[in-house]
Scaffold this active site. Structure first.
Site, PDB file in Angstrom:
ATOM      1  N   ASP B  58      13.193 -10.334  34.605  1.00 12.76           N
ATOM      2  CA  ASP B  58      13.875  -9.096  34.974  1.00 12.76           C
ATOM      3  C   ASP B  58      15.200  -9.202  34.364  1.00 12.76           C
ATOM      4  O   ASP B  58      16.046 -10.413  34.438  1.00 12.76           O
ATOM      5  CB  ASP B  58      14.003  -9.389  36.448  1.00 12.76           C
ATOM      6  CG  ASP B  58      14.611  -8.307  37.111  1.00 12.76           C
ATOM      7  OD1 ASP B  58      14.609  -7.138  36.588  1.00 12.76           O
ATOM      8  OD2 ASP B  58      15.202  -8.557  38.242  1.00 12.76           O
ATOM      9  N   THR B  91      16.703  -2.138  33.804  1.00 11.31           N
ATOM     10  CA  THR B  91      18.153  -2.681  33.136  1.00 11.31           C
ATOM     11  C   THR B  91      17.737  -3.149  31.731  1.00 11.31           C
ATOM     12  O   THR B  91      18.647  -2.876  30.882  1.00 11.31           O
ATOM     13  CB  THR B  91      18.314  -4.012  33.956  1.00 11.31           C
ATOM     14  OG1 THR B  91      17.275  -4.564  34.697  1.00 11.31           O
ATOM     15  CG2 THR B  91      19.351  -3.882  34.915  1.00 11.31           C
ATOM     16  N   THR B  92      16.536  -3.825  31.577  1.00  8.50           N
ATOM     17  CA  THR B  92      16.347  -4.015  30.181  1.00  8.50           C
ATOM     18  C   THR B  92      16.314  -2.596  29.351  1.00  8.50           C
ATOM     19  O   THR B  92      16.935  -2.987  28.204  1.00  8.50           O
ATOM     20  CB  THR B  92      14.858  -4.746  30.248  1.00  8.50           C
ATOM     21  OG1 THR B  92      14.872  -5.797  31.146  1.00  8.50           O
ATOM     22  CG2 THR B  92      14.706  -5.384  28.860  1.00  8.50           C
ATOM     23  N   ASP B 396      11.752  -4.997  43.110  1.00  5.50           N
ATOM     24  CA  ASP B 396      11.830  -3.973  42.359  1.00  5.50           C
ATOM     25  C   ASP B 396      10.643  -3.102  42.812  1.00  5.50           C
ATOM     26  O   ASP B 396      10.701  -1.980  42.678  1.00  5.50           O
ATOM     27  CB  ASP B 396      11.634  -4.389  40.980  1.00  5.50           C
ATOM     28  CG  ASP B 396      13.060  -5.034  40.615  1.00  5.50           C
ATOM     29  OD1 ASP B 396      14.096  -4.916  41.138  1.00  5.50           O
ATOM     30  OD2 ASP B 396      13.118  -5.727  39.311  1.00  5.50           O
TER      31      ASP B 396
END
Lengths: 578, 535
Positions: B58, B91-92, B396
């Site tokens: 994550d 986010t990535t 998530d």
């Protein structure tokens, strides 16, 4: 076990992760200002952080660390496994071949090796036995993985293959379950011993014939109506220095260290009252002050106090109880009256021990002296007596008839470390009993199961078409580690044994294992070595899980090791001659 | 340099040096997170100061735990963390998108373009992309009964990027069902009402959904029942222990009887409260086999516990505050703050209450409730890092389902949106713009392709081949994504690969903003001490 491997928890290479220090200091020098910022992640992390990535730096190194760990544990596998002498950071000495203890005391620091340790611990918590199998097997799987990586396989291919193989292995394992073993009478001593023997023998080889009946007896006695609810906590172990293994016995009831409080040392067929609070005058929560105006009042006060305590003790005596068990301090005055009413007083400091005592005697703990003593709350004991065993005074609480709730295994041995090791063997035996209460299925022991797994998996790999067939074959091959190690540890020729095992198995004798005493291959039903299916199942799963986790990691980011008291470089007492 | 004159300790970077430092930092961060993206991304192992292990895929967790120090990288990381706060995922993608924007910008700037012009182009492209997203999204009807299949597809897409496939598929159902459980019509979904509890036990695939509640403590009295069926549940916040008075009080007594009386009097008010609870119990359970469970937020001292145990009541003390709210939602009834006017209406109901002991830890399960509006996801795993990994993923997944219900729309995934948007920008938008801003739009469009590119890279496919076949299909009017196993184009709608609309919008919104800010920096000044060196 006459050979001892030496491991010092601070000097083994495996434990020194901090060799990376030099590495980070070079970076520090080159990154003096903004102008010369290093490119990439290393420059962005906080001082002291380390970042390892890629196949060579992360994966292979991780595998290497895990392999080193499994080389340590491997030699302890099986009945002829070597003992390890581990000295932990508190300078406590352990002499054992129990992997759970070894890896626990080693304080492994390498993150990848730690994953293996955690898998071993999970096994220990879940089943209570087979931690060694997990760690050694995982190490062997990883060794196989390393060879595959060098061959050019990508870790993700290996993971796919290993996952497939472990699912297949579980399938095969189920097929190996001995017919008719899924139902058993958990109160049948012979059947219990049959299933327990291998687990105990791997810890205390040669003594399993003495230990197993003891453990089985103890377990069967405390086994509740529904065996699923068997509680490991109900089999206690009391370790007393002196004597020998032949003096070990089981006691229906408890063995408490220490003496009784009063002068009455022996009592038989008596009712017991358990008081969780102290046996003393009651006190208020708020601070109280005695208000005294004259000498007369002072004298009277002491008298009322005495009268009160006498009243309380008398109430207990009237209820028919002959023994008071206190969970806290016993007052001088209360003790005096107890003596007068011929009541034995026993003090049990630990709350849990007190609860066990309640279970043993069937008593319900009263909160404090002075609460109404209900006849139902009283417990019963056959006898309580203070005995002197090997120089230590112990109080033995026996409850032969009704007391099927707690049993104590009394262990005797000449040194503390032998006692500790015996205790671990007993724990393993008891845990095995718990496991077999839930699932009594058995598979052949003495490496017969492992060879069969290896053989069947190899066959399975031929039916696969993708790259994963190599991984599956390697996964199967890793199981050879078990017979190999068993043979090596027993001083036999491993290659010969394995090849003759394979020969036997492919001709259909799937129950052939190694007879370590004679160094020959024999059917395990003649040797009577069986392992529990659940132990093998969990070991297999946990090992495969841990291996896949290690292989999945391709980057490691380590923060600066936290400070704290640095450990001494030399284990005390070993090299310092002064 | 002027700053040097004013403060001799200050460090200054000028013009292109400053720009390149920023670009390098963005690229560096991108490099780290790149391998995380998608279901085939790899796992990172984080080792804490105390040697504790954390495994994660994550991006958000990684950024939080990494303790980055480079100022530019911190800025990007903060944007990414904000992304997580708002939408719970992506986010990535944010980090690699920013990194790619900077990379594309670097090329243009090296060719002599002014950053300002580029930024203008970014701005135009961003607006156009957002408009395109509105057109591109697939609306989902969220009436009283949300379409479970769609929700599952979204949850599966998210979870598969965090965990391995089998486990992700199993969690999909759990996550969707738990969100639907806490969902109330006409109200915003409060994910807080889903309790996430973990037990270190068995395997990760034993994770399950408990319709009811799991508390991580047990009753403290040995004689209380370990398992009770048909339970009336009293949720209360009443102190059942002796409390010292605030003023400094003392007793005076002159004989033992008086003291005994004092001891009794001291406890009277507490005993009174316990008695009231017992009265209620006798009222509702009289003559039936029903059980009575008291779950108290405050303490219950041993004498009170003893009284309750003797009355056959199971009592739990010091429940967590958050669980009080959830208990009421799960079992019904109401939480009471005083025992003065207890009525049977205050009680909740559960079919089964039992205790599970794992080594030293006790867990109490409140199950078989009638109409649960709160539930528990019980995560199991053999060790802490597995549990932590699942926990992050579940969080998530929950967010993804919630977003879908609130957005009423999903976006086709597997890189389909990025390729479509790029083609739209290059083929349509770019032509409508005059001047050098065109180059900015082009750079933005190319930067979007980083998502399918990285997906291909992580699967070990050839990046160029993949991009060419994907754009080719899009030019023919087919909306396709990348099949990570084969490298062929697939229809994400058929495969059920859907991303959150909110996530995508947030990425498009925040990425260019931060990239523009970084591009427009022409001087980096660090006054005072060098932060890299410890003082």
């Amino acid at each position: 076990p006459s050979f001892l491997g030496f491991i010092f928890s601070s000097s083994s290479r495996l434990l020194r992760l901090r060799s990376g220090r030099n590495h980070s200091s070079t970076i520090r020098k080159s990154s003096m200002g903004l102008q010369t910022q290093p490119y990439g992640i290393q420059g962005m992390l906080k001082e002291g952080h380390k970042h390892l990535s890629g196949l060579d730096e992360a994966v292979v190194k991780n595998i290497d660390a895990c392999k080193q760990l499994s080389t340590i544990t491997r030699t302890s596998l099986g009945p002829n496994g070597m003992n390890k002498m581990v000295i932990n950071h508190l300078d406590k000495l352990f002499v054992t071949s129990d992997t759970a203890t070894i890896v626990n005391e080693l304080e492994i620091q390498h993150p990848a090796a730690k994953i293996l340790v955690l898998a071993g611990k999970a096994q220990q918590e879940e089943i209570g036995d087979g931690a060694n199998l997990v760690v050694s097997l995982a190490g062997e799987h990883l060794q196989g993985a390393e060879e595959l990586i060098r061959m050019g396989l990508h870790p993700s291919d290996i993971i796919i293959g290993y996952t497939k193989a472990s699912n297949k292995a579980v399938e095969i394992l189920e097929g190996l379950v001995e017919e008719g073993s899924d139902t058993m009478d958990v109160r049948n001593k012979d059947e219990v011993i049959l299933r327990m023997k291998a687990a105990v023998a791997s810890k205390q080889y040669g003594q399993e014939d003495i230990l197993c009946p003891l453990i089985a007896d103890a377990c069967i006695q405390v086994c509740p109506k529904n065996p699923m609810n068997f509680n490991v906590d109900n089999v206690r172990v009391a370790k007393l220095l002196g004597g020998g293994l032949r003096n070990c016995t089981t006691v229906r009831g408890m063995v408490l260290k220490g003496d009784t409080v009063g002068s009455i040392k022996k009592i038989e067929k008596a009712k017991v009252v358990v008081i969780a609070g102290g046996v003393d005058t009651t006190a208020t929560e708020t601070k109280g002050t005695v208000l005294i105006h004259s000498a007369e009042q002072l004298e009277n006060y002491a008298k009322t106090e005495e009268a009160k305590v006498e009243e309380l003790i008398k109430a207990v005596a009237d209820s028919g109880a002959k023994v008071i068990v206190s969970g806290a301090a016993v007052g001088e005055m209360a003790l005096h009256f107890c003596e007068r009413y011929k009541i034995m007083v026993l003090k049990i400091g630990s709350k849990f021990e007190l609860r066990r005592f309640c279970r043993t005697t069937g008593a319900i703990a009263l909160l404090k002296l002075g609460s109404a003593v209900n006849p139902d709350d009283l417990g019963y004991v056959d006898s309580i007596s203070v005995e002197e065993i090997g120089g230590a005074r112990v109080t033995v609480v026996r409850n032969e008839q009704g007391g099927n709730s707690v049993t104590t295994v009394l262990l005797r041995a000449s040194t503390d470390s032998i006692l500790d090791d015996l205790e671990r063997a007993v724990d393993d035996g008891v845990n095995t009993y718990k496991a077999l209460c839930r699932d009594s299925r058995i598979v052949p022991g003495a490496a017969a199961t492992e060879i069969e797994l290896a053989r069947k998996l190899k066959e399975f790999s031929f039916t696969e078409t993708g790259l994963d067939q190599y991984a599956i074959a390697k996964f199967g091959e890793s199981f050879e580690m078990v017979p190999k190690t068993l043979a090596e540890n027993a001083g036999l020729n491993a290659m010969e044994i394995i090849s003759s095992l394979y020969a036997e198995h492919s001709s259909g004798n799937v129950r052939v294992g190694i007879d370590l005493q004679e160094g020959a291959c024999k059917d395990v039903s003649t040797l009577n070595i069986w392992d529990l299916y659940v132990t093998k199942f969990h070991a297999l799963k946990y090992a495969a899980d841990a291996v896949c986790t290690v292989l999945r990691v391709d980057q490691i980011i380590m923060s600066k090791p936290a400070g704290g008291p640095g450990r001494r470089d030399q284990p005390a007492g070993m090299d310092n001659e002064d | 340099m002027s700053v040097r004159v004013l403060n001799p300790n200050a460090e200054v970077l000028n013009k292109s040096a400053a720009l390149h430092m920023n670009i390098n930092a963005a690229k560096g961060l991108q490099d780290v997170l790149k391998s995380n993206l998608g279901p085939k991304g790899t796992i990172k192992m984080l080792v804490g100061g105390a040697g504790d292990i954390k495994l994660t895929k994550d991006g958000n967790t990684l950024l939080k735990e990494m303790q980055i120090q480079n100022p530019t990288a911190i800025m990007i990381a903060r944007t990414a963390v904000a992304q997580d706060d708002i939408s719970g995922d992506g986010t990535t993608s944010t980090v690699i998108f920013i990194g790619e924007l900077m990379k594309q910008a670097e090329r243009c700037i090296d060719e002599g373009m002014h950053p300002r012009v580029l930024v203008d182009g970014f701005e135009i492209a961003k607006k156009a992309t957002l408009q395109f997203l509105e057109k591109f999204k697939t609306p989902v009807v969220m009436g009283d009964e949300p379409d479970k299949e769609t929700l599952k597809m979204v949850a599966r897409t998210t979870l598969r990027t965090k965990l391995y496939e089998d486990l992700a598929d199993q969690l999909t159902d759990i996550v969707v069902n738990s969100v639907l459980c806490v969902r109330k019509p006409e109200e915003a979904i409060d994910l807080f009402m889903v309790e996430i509890m973990h037990m270190r036990h068995k395997f990760d695939v034993d994770t399950r959904l408990v319709e009811g509640l799991v508390l991580d403590h047990g009753s403290r009295h040995p004689d209380m029942k370990r398992r009770a069926e048909n339970c009336h549940i009293l949720t209360c916040n009443v102190s059942l222990e002796y409390e010292k008075s605030e003023i400094n009080a003392g007793f005076f007594y002159s004989n033992a009887e008086q003291r005994e009386a004092m001891v009794a009097a001291e406890r009277r008010s507490v005993d009174e409260r316990v008695r009231k609870i017992i009265e209620l119990k006798n009222k509702v359970c009289n003559g039936t086999e029903d059980n009575f469970v008291v779950i108290n937020q405050k303490g219950i001292d041993p004498p009170s516990l003893d009284l309750l145990a003797r009355a056959g009541i199971v009592a739990l003390r010091r429940a967590k505050r958050r669980n009080m709210e959830r208990l009421v939602l799960a079992c019904g009834g109401e939480a009471v703050n005083s025992v003065d006017d207890l009525t049977p209406d205050c009680l909740g109901w559960a079919g089964l209450v039992y205790e599970h002991v794992l080594g030293e830890e006790k867990y109490t399960f409140v199950e078989n409730v009638k109409h649960p509006n709160s539930c528990t996801i019980l995560i199991k795993g053999p060790n802490d890092h597995t549990i932590a990994q699942i926990k992050d993923a579940v969080r998530d997944g929950l967010r993804a389902v919630k977003n879908t219900i609130e957005d009423g729309a999903v976006v086709r995934g597997a890189g389909a949106f990025e390729v479509a948007a790029r083609q739209h920008l290059v083929n349509e938008v770019k032509k409508t713009i005059k001047g050098r801003a065109q180059l900015g739009v082009q750079a933005f469009a190319d930067a979007l392709l980083i998502v399918p590119k990285t997906l291909a890279e992580n699967s070990g496919l050839d990046t160029q081949d993949v991009i060419i076949s994907l754009t080719g299909e899009h030019d023919n009017g087919n909306v396709v994504g990348l099949n990570q196993h084969t490298g062929d184009p697939i229809d994400p709608q058929m495969e059920g690969i859907f991303d959150n609309y909110a996530v995508k919008r947030q990425i498009i919104n925040s990425g260019p903003v931060i990239a523009s800010q970084l591009l427009l920096v022409d001087e980096v000044i660090r006054a005072g001490r060098n932060m890299r060196k410890p003082s």
